[in-house]
Design a protein around this motif. Sequence first.
Motif, mmCIF file in Angstrom:
data_model
loop_
_atom_site.group_PDB
_atom_site.id
_atom_site.type_symbol
_atom_site.label_atom_id
_atom_site.label_comp_id
_atom_site.label_asym_id
_atom_site.label_seq_id
_atom_site.Cartn_x
_atom_site.Cartn_y
_atom_site.Cartn_z
ATOM 1 N N GLY A 119 0.811 -1.205 0.000
ATOM 2 C CA GLY A 119 0.000 0.000 0.000
ATOM 3 C C GLY A 119 0.849 1.260 0.000
ATOM 4 O O GLY A 119 2.037 1.244 -0.322
ATOM 5 N N SER A 120 0.214 2.355 0.385
ATOM 6 C CA SER A 120 0.900 3.648 0.376
ATOM 7 C C SER A 120 0.539 4.419 1.639
ATOM 8 O O SER A 120 -0.245 3.952 2.472
ATOM 9 C CB SER A 120 0.494 4.446 -0.870
ATOM 10 N N GLY A 121 1.109 5.606 1.764
ATOM 11 C CA GLY A 121 0.831 6.421 2.945
ATOM 12 C C GLY A 121 1.467 5.824 4.188
ATOM 13 O O GLY A 121 2.546 5.231 4.141
ATOM 14 N N ALA A 122 0.773 5.957 5.316
ATOM 15 C CA ALA A 122 1.310 5.462 6.588
ATOM 16 C C ALA A 122 1.480 3.949 6.578
ATOM 17 O O ALA A 122 2.343 3.402 7.269
ATOM 18 C CB ALA A 122 0.387 5.880 7.733
ATOM 19 N N ARG A 123 0.686 3.269 5.773
ATOM 20 C CA ARG A 123 0.722 1.804 5.738
ATOM 21 C C ARG A 123 2.022 1.267 5.135
ATOM 22 O O ARG A 123 2.475 0.177 5.489
ATOM 23 C CB ARG A 123 -0.484 1.302 4.940
ATOM 24 N N GLU A 124 2.646 2.037 4.230
ATOM 25 C CA GLU A 124 3.793 1.523 3.484
ATOM 26 C C GLU A 124 5.028 1.284 4.350
ATOM 27 O O GLU A 124 5.945 0.565 3.951
ATOM 28 C CB GLU A 124 4.155 2.481 2.348
ATOM 29 N N GLN A 125 5.059 1.881 5.535
ATOM 30 C CA GLN A 125 6.227 1.682 6.399
ATOM 31 C C GLN A 125 6.284 0.268 6.974
ATOM 32 O O GLN A 125 7.342 -0.201 7.387
ATOM 33 C CB GLN A 125 6.203 2.689 7.549
ATOM 34 N N TRP A 126 5.133 -0.423 6.964
ATOM 35 C CA TRP A 126 5.073 -1.747 7.591
ATOM 36 C C TRP A 126 5.185 -2.845 6.545
ATOM 37 O O TRP A 126 4.319 -3.001 5.693
ATOM 38 C CB TRP A 126 3.771 -1.909 8.374
ATOM 39 N N LEU A 127 6.275 -3.583 6.622
ATOM 40 C CA LEU A 127 6.431 -4.773 5.791
ATOM 41 C C LEU A 127 5.907 -5.963 6.582
ATOM 42 O O LEU A 127 6.292 -6.173 7.735
ATOM 43 C CB LEU A 127 7.897 -4.981 5.419
ATOM 44 N N VAL A 128 5.024 -6.741 5.966
ATOM 45 C CA VAL A 128 4.447 -7.925 6.605
ATOM 46 C C VAL A 128 4.479 -9.056 5.580
ATOM 47 O O VAL A 128 3.772 -9.008 4.568
ATOM 48 C CB VAL A 128 2.992 -7.673 7.068
ATOM 49 N N VAL A 129 5.319 -10.066 5.816
ATOM 50 C CA VAL A 129 5.434 -11.186 4.876
ATOM 51 C C VAL A 129 5.525 -12.503 5.643
ATOM 52 O O VAL A 129 5.990 -12.544 6.786
ATOM 53 C CB VAL A 129 6.676 -11.051 3.954
ATOM 54 N N VAL A 130 5.081 -13.563 5.004
ATOM 55 C CA VAL A 130 5.279 -14.904 5.561
ATOM 56 C C VAL A 130 6.742 -15.271 5.356
ATOM 57 O O VAL A 130 7.241 -15.273 4.223
ATOM 58 C CB VAL A 130 4.358 -15.932 4.872
ATOM 59 N N GLY A 131 7.435 -15.565 6.451
ATOM 60 C CA GLY A 131 8.880 -15.783 6.397
ATOM 61 C C GLY A 131 9.275 -17.196 6.035
ATOM 62 O O GLY A 131 10.010 -17.849 6.787
ATOM 63 N N VAL A 132 8.805 -17.649 4.888
ATOM 64 C CA VAL A 132 9.131 -18.995 4.405
ATOM 65 C C VAL A 132 9.583 -18.876 2.957
ATOM 66 O O VAL A 132 8.834 -18.362 2.110
ATOM 67 C CB VAL A 132 7.917 -19.943 4.506
ATOM 68 N N CYS A 133 10.792 -19.333 2.667
ATOM 69 C CA CYS A 133 11.321 -19.248 1.307
ATOM 70 C C CYS A 133 10.410 -20.006 0.347
ATOM 71 O O CYS A 133 9.975 -21.129 0.630
ATOM 72 C CB CYS A 133 12.735 -19.819 1.256
#
Length: 208
Positions: A119-133
């Motif tokens: 996303g963009s704006g304030a939301r873009e600072q947060w990276l959220v990913v499933v940590g599985v290769c």
Amino acid sequence: MADSASTDAAGSHEHGAGAHEDGAGRRDFLILAGGAFGAFAAGASAWPLLDSLNPARDTLAASTTEVDLSPIEEGQAITVKWRGSPVFIRRRTQKEIAEAKAVDPDDLPDPQTDEQRFGSGAREQWLVVVGVCTHLGCIPLGQKGTDNKGEYGGWFCPCHGSHYDISGRIRKGPAPRNLPVPPYAITAENKLIIGVEQPKGGHGGNAA
């Protein structure tokens, strides 16, 4: 005498026929009543069955993970568990965001812009990913400050050498896809809820 006998026989016949009709009527009533009760019982038993197919509150709660984002400082990363898998959360710096946005998606093995992912704006600072290769399911390094973050400053999979950038996109190595972004929402209270979609027009978290 014969007439009297005939009359008695006719009366007996009529009485027997009436009794037969009464008996048949009672049987029909019992059958109808039994059928109605059976239908009611079937309906009554079907409701608990149908209701049991709806997810229970504790099941729904178990399918989400809530994280307070307030203590996480800029540049800091944490790992939480969601549905049995690690989820990487990082509060990215403005420099990291700018670097992620500057990448041409056409140059990527799995083309995605940073905005498409977070996303963009304030939301873009947060990276959220499933940590599985996405190659063979190993856990990439990069969450700790001392970890090998690979050639693109994000994450490095020690199993077969996949490199991910600060947006979690695959840049080099055998992994075929980017690190998955799970469904998540950020509330006005700066709470991250993993497992639910952000409502349209929803909050993106506090930038401060």
